[in-house]
Design a protein around this motif. Structure first.
Motif: not given
Length: 385
Positions: A173, A175, A208, A212, A216-217, A226, A230, A233-234
């Protein structure tokens, strides 16, 4: 009815391109609850400047301009005569809780030319000399870690990490532009590409990104926050291993101010990982490494040039205690490597090797021959609780 063809969907998913100072986050699942995050500090971080031996009288003699730390923040004392640059003040609470350690005077076996390209390749492949190896040590380690099937995904971003390339699949992933999927769009994509591994992985990545969100969540605009948010989170869910990089450490001129951005990025990344992981932080180790150190003396441009010995930064609740690790060689004239650099006394590869052994049970023989070919792990490094 929503109509999405393969080409337009893949284009939308891949439009979330990486910010220029970062490589994509790479994640993989593994068995158990322990977690490992590897951060590559690209450009050769100045270990002597960031974690300074302030009580050594040679330090200020070598660094008449740079030996005062942050332009305004100065240095913050840690222990054993070492202090941290004040721009890493957000990490000091980690030190006090026993969640931060510094392995000083470390290096890969790379010597001589001091090339960023060769140095980074050696750091990421984990080999003992510059060689044409197409996979990274973290990918080779993933192939040997037991547990459930690793996640796979299409890689996006402006730069691949050699560290994670290889036969073992990883999810990637980066940003960038926001991507929002409605519930019916998610369901359609899942059904449409269920039997196509390539596009099924792209669909999962798109979900995903949508989860997010555009910022960036909820994280601030700093891409380092960010990325770390991320990853956290994962890692709080199915992933157990992550890797990304922070650039900007090549400080040949005006170093005191040039370090503002990368030091802030590092502090933001580590604190964001800690905050985002929550209780999982207690089972997490972060290993931050750079390709080599910098010259002990500052140069005429108030910077430092490519050197040899550097430092690795260890963080996380999995650490045994806060400590300055390694065998400090000193920085008197006769102590310097080739009369110019901090002398390395430890192979930096030992730290991720012992981390993989302690966290995931990798066998020492496999680590020394397959994951880090030619490495002698030496005596057990008991830096993990």
């Amino acid at each position: 009815m929503i109509q999405i063809d393969r080409r337009s969907f893949l284009g939308a998913a891949c439009s979330a391109a990486a910010a220029p100072l970062l490589t994509p986050v790479r994640l993989a699942a593994a068995e158990g609850e322990n977690r490992l995050v590897t951060i590559i500090l690209r450009g050769a971080m100045d270990a002597l400047g960031v974690f300074a031996p302030l009580e050594d009288p040679n330090f200020r003699a070598l660094r008449p301009t740079l030996g005062h730390g942050a332009p305004r923040g100065g240095y913050i004392n840690l222990s054993d005569g070492f202090a941290v640059d004040g721009r890493l003040a957000p990490l000091v609470p980690m030190w006090r809780r026993g969640e931060l350690a510094v392995a000083h005077a470390v290096s890969t076996p790379y010597r001589g030319k001091r090339s960023h390209f060769d140095g980074q390749d050696m750091l990421e492949t984990g080999v003992g000399d510059v060689a044409d190896i197409g996979d990274g040590w973290l990918n080779r380690a993933l192939a040997r870690i037991g547990g459930r099937e690793l996640e796979t995904a299409i890689a996006v971003g402006d730069r691949a990490m050699l560290l994670t390339q290889g036969a073992a699949p990883v999810r990637s992933w980066a940003p960038g532009a926001s991507l929002t999927l409605k519930d019916d769009e998610r369901r359609l994509l899942t059904r449409l590409y269920a039997d196509d591994p390539l596009f099924a992985n792209a669909a999962a990545m798109a979900a995903d990104l949508s989860d997010l969100g555009a910022d960036g969540g909820g994280a601030a605009g700093d891409p380092n926050i960010r990325v770390a948010a991320y990853a956290a989170t994962r890692l709080s869910e199915e992933a157990r291993i992550a890797a990304f990089s922070i650039n900007g450490w090549d400080t040949h001129a005006g170093q005191r101010h040039a370090l503002n951005r990368p030091l802030r990025a590092l502090a933001n990344a580590l604190t964001s990982l800690r905050d985002g992981l929550g209780p999982a932080w207690e089972r997490t180790l972060v290993v931050s490494m750079t390709e080599f150190g910098r010259t002990a003396r500052e140069n005429g441009n108030k910077g430092t040039d490519h050197g040899t010995g550097g430092a690795a930064i260890l963080a996380g609740g999995a650490l045994a205690k806060a400590a300055i690790l390694g065998d400090w060689p000193g920085i008197a004239e006769g102590d310097l490597y080739e009369g110019r650099d901090l002398r390395p006394t430890m192979d930096v590869r030992r730290y991720p090797a012992w981390a993989l052994h302690a966290l995931f049970g990798l066998d020492r023989a496999a680590l020394e021959t397959a994951v880090f070919p030619g490495l002698d792990m030496g005596p057990a490094q008991r830096f993990i609780a």
